[in-house]
Scaffold this motif. Structure first.
Motif, PDB file in Angstrom:
ATOM      1  N   PRO A  17      -1.220  -2.883  11.902  1.00 28.02           N
ATOM      2  CA  PRO A  17       0.027  -3.536  11.184  1.00 28.02           C
ATOM      3  C   PRO A  17       0.681  -4.806  10.576  1.00 28.02           C
ATOM      4  O   PRO A  17       1.425  -3.988   9.985  1.00 28.02           O
ATOM      5  CB  PRO A  17       0.231  -3.885  12.869  1.00 28.02           C
ATOM      6  CG  PRO A  17      -0.194  -3.642  13.864  1.00 28.02           C
ATOM      7  CD  PRO A  17      -2.203  -3.867  13.245  1.00 28.02           C
ATOM      8  N   ALA A  18       0.021  -5.454  10.076  1.00 32.56           N
ATOM      9  CA  ALA A  18       0.289  -6.183   9.035  1.00 32.56           C
ATOM     10  C   ALA A  18      -0.139  -5.871   7.862  1.00 32.56           C
ATOM     11  O   ALA A  18       0.670  -5.840   7.241  1.00 32.56           O
ATOM     12  CB  ALA A  18      -0.498  -7.442   8.841  1.00 32.56           C
ATOM     13  N   TRP A  47       1.072  -2.333   7.165  1.00 36.11           N
ATOM     14  CA  TRP A  47       2.020  -2.035   6.988  1.00 36.11           C
ATOM     15  C   TRP A  47       2.863  -2.262   6.844  1.00 36.11           C
ATOM     16  O   TRP A  47       4.434  -2.022   6.279  1.00 36.11           O
ATOM     17  CB  TRP A  47       1.224  -0.507   8.366  1.00 36.11           C
ATOM     18  CG  TRP A  47       0.482   0.268   8.290  1.00 36.11           C
ATOM     19  CD1 TRP A  47      -0.584   0.389   8.988  1.00 36.11           C
ATOM     20  CD2 TRP A  47       0.567   1.618   7.478  1.00 36.11           C
ATOM     21  NE1 TRP A  47      -1.122   1.570   8.735  1.00 36.11           N
ATOM     22  CE2 TRP A  47      -0.798   2.146   7.618  1.00 36.11           C
ATOM     23  CE3 TRP A  47       0.708   1.709   5.565  1.00 36.11           C
ATOM     24  CZ2 TRP A  47      -1.619   3.394   7.125  1.00 36.11           C
ATOM     25  CZ3 TRP A  47       0.268   3.133   5.272  1.00 36.11           C
ATOM     26  CH2 TRP A  47      -0.525   3.012   5.603  1.00 36.11           C
ATOM     27  N   ARG A  48       3.390  -3.441   7.048  1.00 33.98           N
ATOM     28  CA  ARG A  48       4.124  -4.347   6.848  1.00 33.98           C
ATOM     29  C   ARG A  48       4.262  -4.715   5.743  1.00 33.98           C
ATOM     30  O   ARG A  48       5.403  -4.583   5.194  1.00 33.98           O
ATOM     31  CB  ARG A  48       3.944  -5.058   7.706  1.00 33.98           C
ATOM     32  CG  ARG A  48       4.163  -5.383   8.767  1.00 33.98           C
ATOM     33  CD  ARG A  48       5.394  -6.510   9.815  1.00 33.98           C
ATOM     34  NE  ARG A  48       4.222  -7.290  10.135  1.00 33.98           N
ATOM     35  CZ  ARG A  48       2.758  -7.061  11.452  1.00 33.98           C
ATOM     36  NH1 ARG A  48       3.302  -6.984  12.278  1.00 33.98           N
ATOM     37  NH2 ARG A  48       1.981  -8.384  11.539  1.00 33.98           N
ATOM     38  N   VAL A  49       3.246  -5.486   5.139  1.00 30.30           N
ATOM     39  CA  VAL A  49       3.058  -5.547   3.661  1.00 30.30           C
ATOM     40  C   VAL A  49       3.339  -3.718   2.841  1.00 30.30           C
ATOM     41  O   VAL A  49       4.337  -4.144   1.411  1.00 30.30           O
ATOM     42  CB  VAL A  49       1.615  -5.519   3.295  1.00 30.30           C
ATOM     43  CG1 VAL A  49       1.134  -5.752   1.315  1.00 30.30           C
ATOM     44  CG2 VAL A  49       1.694  -6.890   3.515  1.00 30.30           C
ATOM     45  N   GLU A  51       5.507  -1.803   3.942  1.00 28.29           N
ATOM     46  CA  GLU A  51       6.962  -1.647   4.108  1.00 28.29           C
ATOM     47  C   GLU A  51       7.886  -2.037   3.615  1.00 28.29           C
ATOM     48  O   GLU A  51       8.795  -1.872   2.802  1.00 28.29           O
ATOM     49  CB  GLU A  51       7.645  -1.412   5.513  1.00 28.29           C
ATOM     50  CG  GLU A  51       8.524  -0.344   5.646  1.00 28.29           C
ATOM     51  CD  GLU A  51       8.812  -0.493   7.369  1.00 28.29           C
ATOM     52  OE1 GLU A  51      10.130  -0.589   7.778  1.00 28.29           O
ATOM     53  OE2 GLU A  51       8.018  -1.809   8.325  1.00 28.29           O
ATOM     54  N   SER A  52       7.185  -3.127   2.835  1.00 28.03           N
ATOM     55  CA  SER A  52       8.090  -3.982   2.109  1.00 28.03           C
ATOM     56  C   SER A  52       8.069  -3.991   0.957  1.00 28.03           C
ATOM     57  O   SER A  52       9.505  -4.371   0.789  1.00 28.03           O
ATOM     58  CB  SER A  52       6.785  -5.290   1.963  1.00 28.03           C
ATOM     59  OG  SER A  52       6.675  -5.935   1.275  1.00 28.03           O
ATOM     60  N   PRO A 112      10.026   1.222   2.135  1.00 27.09           N
ATOM     61  CA  PRO A 112      10.435   1.818   3.056  1.00 27.09           C
ATOM     62  C   PRO A 112       9.958   3.025   3.747  1.00 27.09           C
ATOM     63  O   PRO A 112       9.954   2.673   4.777  1.00 27.09           O
ATOM     64  CB  PRO A 112      12.424   0.840   3.007  1.00 27.09           C
ATOM     65  CG  PRO A 112      11.711  -0.071   1.627  1.00 27.09           C
ATOM     66  CD  PRO A 112      10.789   1.190   0.523  1.00 27.09           C
TER      67      PRO A 112
END
Length: 246
Positions: A219-220, A222-224, A226-227, A230
């Motif tokens: 998950p970490a 995919w957050r990168v 997405e930043s 988006p």
């Protein structure tokens, strides 16, 4: 103490076969291996591959394939519909580049000269009587040069946003991946990606750069992604339609 060496088993036995599934004759590759204990099916751009134990019976093979008949036919039909039409390498050929179509025109042969894109036409200096193989070779070299240029521009844009610094950008021709990243900071990108729309190129570049922060798909990670991208979920879904993994 001496460490025991693992004895290498025999290489997989590979056969080409045909079978009738759901009213269709299906060609498939059968790979038998002494290390396997089950039968698995894989469908990709090369068609159906069946991986089986070395001594799997014909009855077992037939049973598995018949049980999965509808799935196999549906997936193969899906792959067929996704395949880009073949390019006939001649004057007037249409080729994909950055998500658009461009026209190939043959110009007089010029030693050392590279194809040049003018508007929507790619001028290929191989001679008007050039054979298909010559045209394909020249255009492929042009693709690779353009791919490196486009990828480096994307990296120059996204690397500062993610606060990463890849050590090197390399091209790859992998059949099953759009890109990869090593712990040493080497990012490899499939040159064929340059045929895709720019937003998909951007996504793959961001995906690989994100691995310089998170060398996983947590998950970490995919957050990168997405930043900087988006709409990455939509891009992932789009890429799947081309049949190559990220």
């Amino acid at each position: 103490m001496f460490k025991a060496l693992r004895r290498k088993g025999p290489p997989p036995v590979v056969e080409q076969r045909n079978i009738h599934l759901s009213g269709k004759e299906i060609s498939f590759t059968l790979k038998r291996s002494g290390y396997r204990s089950s039968i698995s099916l894989r469908i990709d751009d090369r068609g159906l591959t069946v991986n089986a134990p070395l001594r799997a019976s014909e009855k077992w093979l037939h049973s598995v394939l018949q049980d999965k008949a509808e799935w196999v036919v549906e997936k193969l039909d899906g792959w067929q519909s996704k395949k880009a039409p073949p390019i006939f390498w001649a004057e007037g050929a249409r080729i994909p580049f950055r998500g658009e179509e461009f026209l190939v025109t043959l110009t007089p042969r010029s030693r050392g000269a590279a194809p040049q894109l003018h508007g929507e036409v790619l001028h290929v200096p191989v001679g008007v009587e050039a054979e298909a193989a010559q045209i394909e070779k020249a255009v492929t070299l042009w693709y690779r040069n353009e791919a490196l240029r486009v990828f480096e521009e994307c990296v120059a844009h996204f690397a500062p946003l993610l606060q990463v610094s890849p050590r090197e950008i390399k091209l790859t021709a992998a059949r099953t991946q759009w890109g990869s990243c090593t712990v040493q900071g080497v990012v490899r990108l499939n040159w064929q990606l340059v045929k895709m729309p720019l937003h998909l190129i951007d996504y793959v570049v961001v995906h690989e750069l994100a691995h310089l922060i998170e060398m996983n798909h947590s998950p970490a990670f995919w957050r990168v992604v997405e930043s900087a991208c988006p709409d990455y979920k939509q891009c992932r879904a789009e890429l799947r339609s081309y049949g190559v993994a990220e």
